[in-house]
Design an enzyme around this catalytic site. Structure first.
Site, PDB file in Angstrom:
ATOM      1  CB  ALA A   1      -0.660  -0.026   1.106  1.00  0.00           C
ATOM      2  CG  ASP A   2       2.938   5.165  -1.392  1.00  0.00           C
ATOM      3  OD1 ASP A   2       4.024   4.948  -0.643  1.00  0.00           O
ATOM      4  OD2 ASP A   2       2.694   6.344  -1.936  1.00  0.00           O
ATOM      5  CB  THR A   3      -1.409   6.542   2.935  1.00  0.00           C
ATOM      6  OG1 THR A   3      -2.135   5.036   3.000  1.00  0.00           O
ATOM      7  CG2 THR A   3      -2.150   7.532   3.019  1.00  0.00           C
TER       8      THR A   3
END
Length: 190
Positions: free
Chosen positions: A70-72
């Site tokens: 994931a990347d936020t």
């Protein structure tokens, strides 16, 4: 034999959120990739591209495992706010967010062998107008260090946020409902 789940992230918040949902990854292998923003890349596309690149990197080395990446990113309009590495950057982020809405995007990618599923989750967040004293107190807390947008919703900054629309866990760093759904589709049981 149970399928292995690899979390391709060094984020303690992502691990904590997974454990909150009853999921304990078999391994944690952070994916070291170039996170440089591409020319004219929008925040949502950036988050999804990075999640996919992280998953692909780890899945290539572990083809039989399910890899979760994931990347936020925190964005004000088209502008992606940095991970605050120093007080000046954190203060600039808070001043920009003060009294305004912004968006938090998380790209999620779940991959095994040649199969990949990905999604993007967006949460809108509104900050109260912050006084210089409130910003100073928050700076003194140190919570901003290394955080996208210079704040963390699960700490003192939650007092600045009267309204969100969307997933609270997304703002923390991993939208749990969407992540759990994707893991189920990929055949991961917990």
């Amino acid at each position: 034999m149970a399928i292995q789940l690899i979390l391709a992230s060094a984020s303690p918040r992502r691990l904590q959120l997974l454990k909150q949902a009853g999921i304990t990854p078999t391994k944690i292998i952070p994916a070291e990739i170039d996170e440089t923003l591409l020319k004219a890349e929008l925040p949502d596309k950036h988050a999804l591209r990075l999640a996919e690149a992280k998953a692909a990197l780890i899945a290539e080395k572990h083809p039989n495992a399910i890899v979760l990446a994931a990347d936020t990113v925190v964005a004000r309009g088209r502008r992606i706010l940095p991970k605050a590495e120093d007080e000046k950057a954190a203060r600039q982020c808070l001043e920009l967010l003060s009294g305004r809405r912004h968006r938090v995007y998380t790209g999620i990618c779940v991959m095994q062998k040649n199969e990949a599923r990905h999604t993007l989750v967006m949460t809108a967040v509104r900050f109260s107008r912050l006084s210089a004293k409130e910003i100073d107190r928050y700076m003194a807390s140190g919570e901003w260090q290394g955080k996208a947008g210079g704040y963390t919703i699960q700490g003192k900054a939650e007092a600045f946020i009267p309204w969100i629309s969307g997933s609270h866990s997304n703002v923390v760093g991993l939208p749990l409902a969407e992540t759990c759904h994707m893991l189920k589709i990929m055949g991961f049981q917990w």
